[in-house]
Design a protein around this motif. Structure first.
Motif, PDB file in Angstrom:
ATOM      1  N   LEU A  40      -8.072  16.499   5.253  1.00 47.15           N
ATOM      2  CA  LEU A  40      -7.111  17.312   4.513  1.00 47.15           C
ATOM      3  C   LEU A  40      -5.688  17.040   4.991  1.00 47.15           C
ATOM      4  O   LEU A  40      -4.773  16.812   4.189  1.00 47.15           O
ATOM      5  N   GLU A  41      -5.495  17.034   6.301  1.00 45.82           N
ATOM      6  CA  GLU A  41      -4.158  16.808   6.848  1.00 45.82           C
ATOM      7  C   GLU A  41      -3.648  15.404   6.508  1.00 45.82           C
ATOM      8  O   GLU A  41      -2.477  15.230   6.142  1.00 45.82           O
ATOM      9  N   GLY A  42      -4.519  14.401   6.645  1.00 40.86           N
ATOM     10  CA  GLY A  42      -4.102  13.038   6.326  1.00 40.86           C
ATOM     11  C   GLY A  42      -3.744  12.867   4.868  1.00 40.86           C
ATOM     12  O   GLY A  42      -2.734  12.220   4.531  1.00 40.86           O
ATOM     13  N   GLU A  43      -4.535  13.442   3.985  1.00 39.08           N
ATOM     14  CA  GLU A  43      -4.314  13.273   2.550  1.00 39.08           C
ATOM     15  C   GLU A  43      -3.070  13.999   2.062  1.00 39.08           C
ATOM     16  O   GLU A  43      -2.462  13.600   1.059  1.00 39.08           O
ATOM     17  N   ILE A  44      -2.670  15.044   2.763  1.00 36.78           N
ATOM     18  CA  ILE A  44      -1.440  15.749   2.402  1.00 36.78           C
ATOM     19  C   ILE A  44      -0.227  15.085   3.053  1.00 36.78           C
ATOM     20  O   ILE A  44       0.810  14.877   2.423  1.00 36.78           O
ATOM     21  N   ALA A  45      -0.360  14.739   4.325  1.00 39.40           N
ATOM     22  CA  ALA A  45       0.797  14.324   5.120  1.00 39.40           C
ATOM     23  C   ALA A  45       1.355  12.967   4.723  1.00 39.40           C
ATOM     24  O   ALA A  45       2.581  12.803   4.597  1.00 39.40           O
ATOM     25  N   VAL A  46       0.493  11.973   4.542  1.00 36.77           N
ATOM     26  CA  VAL A  46       0.988  10.610   4.345  1.00 36.77           C
ATOM     27  C   VAL A  46       1.768  10.464   3.034  1.00 36.77           C
ATOM     28  O   VAL A  46       2.891   9.930   3.043  1.00 36.77           O
ATOM     29  N   PRO A  47       1.255  10.933   1.886  1.00 38.68           N
ATOM     30  CA  PRO A  47       2.062  10.825   0.664  1.00 38.68           C
ATOM     31  C   PRO A  47       3.385  11.592   0.769  1.00 38.68           C
ATOM     32  O   PRO A  47       4.426  11.123   0.279  1.00 38.68           O
ATOM     33  N   ALA A  48       3.360  12.768   1.415  1.00 38.99           N
ATOM     34  CA  ALA A  48       4.596  13.546   1.555  1.00 38.99           C
ATOM     35  C   ALA A  48       5.611  12.805   2.413  1.00 38.99           C
ATOM     36  O   ALA A  48       6.817  12.807   2.122  1.00 38.99           O
ATOM     37  N   LEU A  49       5.143  12.175   3.476  1.00 35.95           N
ATOM     38  CA  LEU A  49       6.027  11.391   4.347  1.00 35.95           C
ATOM     39  C   LEU A  49       6.687  10.263   3.572  1.00 35.95           C
ATOM     40  O   LEU A  49       7.909  10.040   3.669  1.00 35.95           O
ATOM     41  N   LEU A  50       5.910   9.539   2.786  1.00 38.54           N
ATOM     42  CA  LEU A  50       6.442   8.403   2.036  1.00 38.54           C
ATOM     43  C   LEU A  50       7.389   8.849   0.923  1.00 38.54           C
ATOM     44  O   LEU A  50       8.388   8.189   0.639  1.00 38.54           O
ATOM     45  N   ASP A  51       7.077   9.972   0.286  1.00 34.14           N
ATOM     46  CA  ASP A  51       7.949  10.483  -0.771  1.00 34.14           C
ATOM     47  C   ASP A  51       9.289  10.934  -0.200  1.00 34.14           C
ATOM     48  O   ASP A  51      10.342  10.706  -0.806  1.00 34.14           O
ATOM     49  N   ARG A  52       9.240  11.579   0.954  1.00 36.85           N
ATOM     50  CA  ARG A  52      10.464  12.117   1.547  1.00 36.85           C
ATOM     51  C   ARG A  52      11.375  10.999   2.058  1.00 36.85           C
ATOM     52  O   ARG A  52      12.606  11.105   2.001  1.00 36.85           O
ATOM     53  N   PHE A  53      10.787   9.933   2.551  1.00 38.37           N
ATOM     54  CA  PHE A  53      11.578   8.866   3.167  1.00 38.37           C
ATOM     55  C   PHE A  53      11.267   7.523   2.492  1.00 38.37           C
ATOM     56  O   PHE A  53      10.457   6.732   2.984  1.00 38.37           O
ATOM     57  N   PRO A  54      11.912   7.235   1.359  1.00 38.29           N
ATOM     58  CA  PRO A  54      11.642   5.976   0.650  1.00 38.29           C
ATOM     59  C   PRO A  54      11.982   4.734   1.466  1.00 38.29           C
ATOM     60  O   PRO A  54      11.426   3.662   1.226  1.00 38.29           O
ATOM     61  N   ARG A  55      12.885   4.883   2.456  1.00 41.23           N
ATOM     62  CA  ARG A  55      13.297   3.729   3.267  1.00 41.23           C
ATOM     63  C   ARG A  55      12.732   3.832   4.677  1.00 41.23           C
ATOM     64  O   ARG A  55      13.284   3.249   5.612  1.00 41.23           O
ATOM     65  N   LEU A  56      11.653   4.549   4.836  1.00 45.86           N
ATOM     66  CA  LEU A  56      11.003   4.665   6.148  1.00 45.86           C
ATOM     67  C   LEU A  56      10.676   3.271   6.677  1.00 45.86           C
ATOM     68  O   LEU A  56      10.103   2.431   5.970  1.00 45.86           O
ATOM     69  N   ALA A  57      11.045   3.015   7.921  1.00 45.81           N
ATOM     70  CA  ALA A  57      10.875   1.666   8.476  1.00 45.81           C
ATOM     71  C   ALA A  57      10.626   1.758   9.979  1.00 45.81           C
ATOM     72  O   ALA A  57      10.943   2.774  10.623  1.00 45.81           O
ATOM     73  N   PRO A  58      10.059   0.700  10.568  1.00 46.41           N
ATOM     74  CA  PRO A  58       9.907   0.673  12.032  1.00 46.41           C
ATOM     75  C   PRO A  58      11.274   0.799  12.699  1.00 46.41           C
ATOM     76  O   PRO A  58      12.262   0.234  12.233  1.00 46.41           O
ATOM     77  N   GLY A  59      11.304   1.549  13.805  1.00 40.38           N
ATOM     78  CA  GLY A  59      12.563   1.762  14.507  1.00 40.38           C
ATOM     79  C   GLY A  59      12.556   1.228  15.919  1.00 40.38           C
ATOM     80  O   GLY A  59      13.420   1.574  16.723  1.00 40.38           O
ATOM     81  N   GLY A  60      11.589   0.387  16.225  1.00 40.62           N
ATOM     82  CA  GLY A  60      11.472  -0.149  17.576  1.00 40.62           C
ATOM     83  C   GLY A  60      10.053  -0.625  17.812  1.00 40.62           C
ATOM     84  O   GLY A  60       9.224  -0.652  16.895  1.00 40.62           O
ATOM     85  N   VAL A  61       9.777  -1.003  19.043  1.00 37.39           N
ATOM     86  CA  VAL A  61       8.449  -1.520  19.397  1.00 37.39           C
ATOM     87  C   VAL A  61       7.531  -0.357  19.737  1.00 37.39           C
ATOM     88  O   VAL A  61       7.828   0.416  20.657  1.00 37.39           O
ATOM     89  N   PRO A  62       6.420  -0.190  19.023  1.00 34.95           N
ATOM     90  CA  PRO A  62       5.488   0.896  19.353  1.00 34.95           C
ATOM     91  C   PRO A  62       4.703   0.587  20.625  1.00 34.95           C
ATOM     92  O   PRO A  62       4.590  -0.572  21.031  1.00 34.95           O
ATOM     93  N   THR A  63       4.184   1.623  21.244  1.00 32.43           N
ATOM     94  CA  THR A  63       3.327   1.450  22.420  1.00 32.43           C
ATOM     95  C   THR A  63       1.992   2.123  22.155  1.00 32.43           C
ATOM     96  O   THR A  63       1.949   3.245  21.653  1.00 32.43           O
ATOM     97  N   ARG A  64       0.920   1.409  22.495  1.00 32.03           N
ATOM     98  CA  ARG A  64      -0.419   1.975  22.352  1.00 32.03           C
ATOM     99  C   ARG A  64      -0.852   2.638  23.649  1.00 32.03           C
ATOM    100  O   ARG A  64      -0.441   2.246  24.731  1.00 32.03           O
ATOM    101  N   VAL A  76       0.840  -1.200   0.000  1.00 32.01           N
ATOM    102  CA  VAL A  76       0.000   0.000   0.000  1.00 32.01           C
ATOM    103  C   VAL A  76       0.875   1.249   0.000  1.00 32.01           C
ATOM    104  O   VAL A  76       0.583   2.234  -0.693  1.00 32.01           O
ATOM    105  N   ALA A  77       1.965   1.216   0.777  1.00 31.77           N
ATOM    106  CA  ALA A  77       2.904   2.341   0.777  1.00 31.77           C
ATOM    107  C   ALA A  77       3.453   2.586  -0.629  1.00 31.77           C
ATOM    108  O   ALA A  77       3.541   3.732  -1.094  1.00 31.77           O
ATOM    109  N   GLU A  78       3.822   1.507  -1.320  1.00 33.69           N
ATOM    110  CA  GLU A  78       4.334   1.661  -2.684  1.00 33.69           C
ATOM    111  C   GLU A  78       3.250   2.203  -3.610  1.00 33.69           C
ATOM    112  O   GLU A  78       3.524   3.004  -4.508  1.00 33.69           O
ATOM    113  N   GLY A  79       2.007   1.774  -3.387  1.00 33.32           N
ATOM    114  CA  GLY A  79       0.907   2.291  -4.187  1.00 33.32           C
ATOM    115  C   GLY A  79       0.674   3.780  -3.975  1.00 33.32           C
ATOM    116  O   GLY A  79       0.374   4.519  -4.926  1.00 33.32           O
TER     117      GLY A  79
END
Length: 405
Positions: A364-388, A267-270
């Protein structure tokens, strides 16, 4: 399992971490099920949609709660929300909501697009610098919180230097929106309510003395006219609500969405290639892992029924929005995350007279932010264990470490 057991289990940490299996058990009881002692639990999509849109199902006001549990009136957090449109019914709720909608309108939201794009770029630059050496960056703190809080504060007119003080305060305050076993848990929420009320009292006075083009100025002017349209207490309660609602949902939308992208790299690649629509992706995140999972309504009238089951006046109805968004009677393969859905109408922003005023801004914020994040960081990856966060009503992450290099 019965409806009472469903509600009891919703209050456990284990279920809050992953409520979806329990939602399936709730739906197996039917779209609506009795939960004992004048209570019902509603879990089916059509049933939830009906309750949210039927005026006869209102919210439990401060007066109602004080009548059944006088000790609730001693908590300033509950009192604050009780004066806002979140916890009011007609005629107060539509009166105040109309005033807010008149200044928090589609024109103002649409005009924010350049500011959102600029803020996204600045925050991505900061993430890149913070993670340049390969060390993890907490996405929740560095981006998911800072973007929407900056945007809603821009709308409200909160000065730059004050904006980031609100994450801790809001986290404490929103405990008052959860289903609680012990009212002693409201201590930090009460303190946050009092501090935020003091803050907006001073800011409203400042804006009356020196007006600016912002929501605090517009609403403070209406309250200052003292013509019965907006009281001083209503002004302060709803300014706090606008701040809280303006970023809590979006923060969780961004965090939940990124966590899903890590589980679904295709989905990220899409999104990067344009094959996946940002708007449909946002809709599917709202459906699949809703930032708002539940709410409560009270039957205010005679003759109400849901799915043929009578709901007597005074009944409390627990509305499982997260379950409705996973109802197989409404969605094909609801447990599959599929941004290609074109018929998705998630109930995550509510419905009827309490439909979220900030829904357009969050999208509006979601539709702008997520594609920009993925474009800026092609190798974006988990960096540890998330906490809810250990929450049911407002579902999201406390931390979500990533690497950006």
């Amino acid at each position: 399992m019965d409806g009472a057991t469903i509600i009891e289990q919703l209050m456990t940490t284990e279920v809050r971490a992953d409520p979806y299996p329990l939602y399936g058990k709730a739906r197996a009881l039917g779209p609506i099920a009795p939960a004992g002692d004048g209570m019902f639990v509603v879990s089916g999509y059509e049933a939830v949609n009906k309750v949210l849109r039927t005026p006869g199902f209102g919210v439990a006001t401060a007066e109602m709660m004080a009548g059944t549990a006088p000790e609730l009136a001693t908590h300033s957090s509950l009192a604050l929300f009780g004066r806002s449109i979140l916890q009011r019914n007609a005629p107060d709720q539509p009166r105040v909501r109309a005033l807010i909608a008149s200044v928090f309108n589609a024109r103002r939201v649409a005009a924010l697009r350049p500011a959102v794009e600029t803020a996204v770029g600045r925050l991505l630059d900061e993430m890149a610098e913070q993670g340049a050496d390969g060390s993890p960056v907490d996405f929740m703190d560095a981006f998911a919180f800072r973007l929407p809080v900056g945007v809603i504060c821009e709308l409200l007119g909160v000065p730059d230097q004050d904006r980031y003080r609100f994450r801790g305060l809001t986290s404490d305050l929103t405990v008052a929106l959860e289903v609680l076993k012990d009212l002693d848990e409201l201590g930090p929420a009460d303190a946050a309510a009092e501090e935020m009320t003091r803050y907006f009292t001073e800011l409203a006075a400042e804006r009356l003395a020196r007006p600016q083009d912002d929501l605090v100025t517009d609403l403070a002017r209406i309250a200052a006219e003292d013509d019965g349209r907006l009281s001083a207490e209503e002004l302060l309660a709803n300014l706090v609500l606008l701040l809280v609602g303006g970023f809590e949902t979006t923060t969780n939308l961004l965090g939940n969405g990124l966590a899903l992208l890590f589980r679904h790299p295709e989905v990220a690649e899409g999104l990067r290639s344009g094959a996946v629509s940002p708007a449909l992706f946002t809709d599917e995140v709202l459906r699949f892992d809703s930032p708002v999972q539940a709410t409560v309504r009270v039957a205010l009238e005679e003759g109400l029924a849901v799915d043929g089951l009578p709901v007597p006046p005074g009944s409390t109805v627990t509305v499982l929005i997260g379950s409705a968004n996973h109802d197989p009677a409404r969605y094909d393969r609801p447990e599959v995350f599929d941004p290609a859905r074109t018929d998705s109408q998630p109930l995550s922003f509510g419905g009827g007279q309490h439909f979220c005023l900030g829904s357009q801004l969050a999208r509006l914020e979601g539709e702008i932010a997520v594609p920009a994040l993925l474009d800026r960081f092609p190798r974006l990856a988990p960096g540890g264990v998330p906490t809810r966060r250990d929450r049911l009503v407002l579902r999201g992450y406390e931390t979500l470490p990533v690497t950006v290099r």
